[in-house]
Design a protein around this motif. Structure first.
Motif, PDB file in Angstrom:
ATOM      1  N   MET A 274      69.898 -92.259 -47.257  1.00 50.80           N
ATOM      2  CA  MET A 274      69.544 -91.416 -46.124  1.00 50.80           C
ATOM      3  C   MET A 274      68.471 -90.392 -46.465  1.00 50.80           C
ATOM      4  N   ALA A 275      68.506 -89.886 -47.695  1.00 50.70           N
ATOM      5  CA  ALA A 275      67.635 -88.759 -48.043  1.00 50.70           C
ATOM      6  C   ALA A 275      66.151 -89.108 -47.987  1.00 50.70           C
ATOM      7  N   GLU A 276      65.814 -90.411 -48.055  1.00 48.96           N
ATOM      8  CA  GLU A 276      64.412 -90.823 -47.930  1.00 48.96           C
ATOM      9  C   GLU A 276      63.818 -90.428 -46.575  1.00 48.96           C
ATOM     10  N   HIS A 277      64.688 -90.229 -45.580  1.00 49.90           N
ATOM     11  CA  HIS A 277      64.224 -89.838 -44.243  1.00 49.90           C
ATOM     12  C   HIS A 277      64.002 -88.333 -44.117  1.00 49.90           C
ATOM     13  N   ILE A 305      66.001 -93.672 -53.068  1.00 53.79           N
ATOM     14  CA  ILE A 305      64.822 -94.313 -53.641  1.00 53.79           C
ATOM     15  C   ILE A 305      63.869 -93.237 -54.131  1.00 53.79           C
ATOM     16  N   ALA A 306      63.213 -93.497 -55.261  1.00 55.37           N
ATOM     17  CA  ALA A 306      62.251 -92.552 -55.825  1.00 55.37           C
ATOM     18  C   ALA A 306      60.940 -93.278 -56.116  1.00 55.37           C
ATOM     19  N   GLU A 331      59.612 -90.416 -46.584  1.00 54.80           N
ATOM     20  CA  GLU A 331      58.808 -89.946 -47.718  1.00 54.80           C
ATOM     21  C   GLU A 331      59.618 -90.087 -49.003  1.00 54.80           C
ATOM     22  N   LEU A 332      58.995 -90.640 -50.019  1.00 49.42           N
ATOM     23  CA  LEU A 332      59.645 -90.767 -51.320  1.00 49.42           C
ATOM     24  C   LEU A 332      59.184 -89.649 -52.239  1.00 49.42           C
ATOM     25  N   ALA A 333      60.098 -89.164 -53.045  1.00 50.99           N
ATOM     26  CA  ALA A 333      59.792 -88.118 -54.018  1.00 50.99           C
ATOM     27  C   ALA A 333      60.112 -88.624 -55.412  1.00 50.99           C
ATOM     28  N   PRO A 334      59.455 -88.097 -56.438  1.00 52.64           N
ATOM     29  CA  PRO A 334      59.849 -88.431 -57.808  1.00 52.64           C
ATOM     30  C   PRO A 334      61.260 -87.944 -58.098  1.00 52.64           C
ATOM     31  N   ASN A 403      58.392-101.778 -61.159  1.00 51.48           N
ATOM     32  CA  ASN A 403      58.597-100.376 -61.519  1.00 51.48           C
ATOM     33  C   ASN A 403      57.618 -99.445 -60.819  1.00 51.48           C
ATOM     34  N   ARG A 404      57.209 -99.816 -59.625  1.00 52.25           N
ATOM     35  CA  ARG A 404      56.399 -98.903 -58.816  1.00 52.25           C
ATOM     36  C   ARG A 404      57.283 -97.899 -58.100  1.00 52.25           C
ATOM     37  N   ILE A 405      58.506 -98.319 -57.766  1.00 52.78           N
ATOM     38  CA  ILE A 405      59.502 -97.424 -57.197  1.00 52.78           C
ATOM     39  C   ILE A 405      60.845 -97.717 -57.863  1.00 52.78           C
ATOM     40  N   GLY A 406      61.768 -96.788 -57.758  1.00 52.79           N
ATOM     41  CA  GLY A 406      63.090 -96.960 -58.335  1.00 52.79           C
ATOM     42  C   GLY A 406      64.148 -96.469 -57.360  1.00 52.79           C
TER      43      GLY A 406
END
Length: 431
Positions: A274-277, A305-306, A331-334, A403-406
């Protein structure tokens, strides 16, 4: 136009400075490129006009969704061959001049104009979100974004997700015959054990989807669950499942924004995919709100997702295809930024588990489900919507594999005054 494919291949190779690793088949039946490679099919010249008017991801996405370009052969192989030239080029290539200033781009545009003709493109496909202007992540705008993604029909999601109806990364092992449903069950149980759920406790499931986590926690661990979602279709489906399971006395499903939950404290909170939103502008408020809703000593499991951090974070840009067609305003964050924000809100981060490879396996199963039920998926939504999901999930699978996203499960605790975390001394003995 005779031999359009050769002309397009030549233009692409001049622009990229490398041989094109896929075949091109054009609307005039001409072909060019390696004969043993998957083919990018360009069905008509409208696709080229879209690229001229909107270079990059969004122009390609519109042509794909409209059915003006297609793939013959293995979709994963084609995307993998193109990724190194388009999406994964080195820093120098990514930092090249703006297309309008790049001489190669100008020359390519002139060449494409000669093939496509200087006419404006058709309107964007109906599946593209026509969003209102204004600030990001207001409650109204978030509700519209969630509805765009999730309210496309529960029957469609049943085809893709299977009986588990879990729309987040599963947890796999190599047991022969291990199914998607097995892997999703194990993921829900892993989260329940990390949260140390006990009978009679209260669990808040933020972004509860179709109710799978709520049902598992109530049925297997005896907790009382409040699930919240902004999707009315999800809520109706979840309530029906809960009634069928005989769990209406233990589970409440609300159509509610996380910012409006006021009935804490909860013993535990799960937030799964959920936090990706939430977005960077709201993430601290999200962390503060969840912290306030937990009792001292309560646990948060944040499954998110990061993306990989950029050398210069100003270079980061949201994927235009995903923003317009899949997860508007997502939005994705590191990972490091997420952990830091949770700790700034007062949480103590106790464990981070990366399960990146598990998401690639999950996505490939979802793509297979979609392809196996393609005619039904088109009937239940639209040809364009089915194409959106096929491209999005296949490309995402490759992004996890490369390994572009995790994706990570972050276990955090709201520290009590005593400072005791309540966790076992040995890591990952979650009981």
């Amino acid at each position: 136009m005779a031999d359009a494919a050769l002309r397009l291949t030549t233009l692409a190779e001049e622009l990229l400075g490398a041989p094109l690793p896929v075949r091109i088949r054009a609307w005039d039946s001409s072909e060019s490129g390696p004969p043993d490679a998957p083919a990018l099919i360009i069905r008509n010249r409208r696709a080229l006009r879209r690229l001229l008017w909107k270079p990059g991801e969004l122009g390609l996405a519109r042509a794909w969704v409209a059915g003006e370009i297609d793939v013959e052969g293995d979709l994963y192989e084609l995307l993998g061959r193109l990724a190194g030239l388009i999406w994964e080029r080195d820093g120098e290539a990514r930092g090249a001049a703006h297309p309008a200033l790049d001489p190669r781009m100008r020359a390519a545009a002139r060449g494409i104009l000669q093939i496509a003709g200087p006419w404006p493109p058709p309107a964007p496909p109906a599946e593209e979100l026509r969003r209102r202007s204004g600030p990001l992540h207001t409650k109204r705008r978030d509700k519209e974004a969630i509805s765009h993604h999730y309210d496309v029909g529960n029957d469609f999601y049943e085809l893709v997700l299977g009986p588990s109806m879990v729309y987040s990364c599963a947890y796999w092992d190599d047991t022969p015959g291990f199914s998607l449903e097995d892997a999703q069950r194990d993921k829900l149980d892993l989260i329940s054990r990390k949260l140390a759920l006990k009978e009679g406790e209260r669990l808040l499931d933020v972004g509860c989807g179709w109710g799978s986590m709520a049902i598992h926690a109530a049925r297997e661990y005896g907790v009382r669950v409040t699930g919240i979602t902004l999707s009315r279709e999800q809520a109706a489906y979840a309530r029906k499942r809960i009634a069928q399971e005989g769990l209406t006395d233990r589970i409440e499903i609300r159509v509610q924004d996380y910012r409006d939950v006021r009935d804490g404290p909860y013993d535990a909170i799960s937030s799964i995919g959920m936090a990706e939103h939430v977005g960077s502008v709201q993430y601290r408020e999200y962390a503060d709100d969840l912290y306030a809703l937990l009792k001292p000593g309560g646990r948060l499991l944040n499954h998110q997702i990061a993306r990989r951090p950029e050398t210069n974070e100003a270079d980061y840009h949201i994927d235009e295809f995903i923003d317009a067609y899949v997860f508007p305003d997502g939005e994705l964050a590191p990972l490091g930024r997420t952990v830091a924000t949770l700790e700034e809100a007062g949480f103590e981060a106790r464990d981070v588990e990366s399960i990146r490879e598990h998401y690639a396996l999950t996505l490939r199963r979802w793509v297979a489900n979609l392809e196996d039920h393609w005619a039904d998926a088109v009937r239940l939504t639209s040809p364009g919507r089915a194409r959106v999901w096929r491209l999005y999930m296949a490309a995402s699978a490759l992004s996890f594999e490369r390994n572009r996203i995790g994706v990570n499960q972050i276990l955090a605790v709201k520290p009590p005054e005593s400072g005791a975390s309540g966790l076992p001394l040995r890591a990952r003995d979650w009981r």
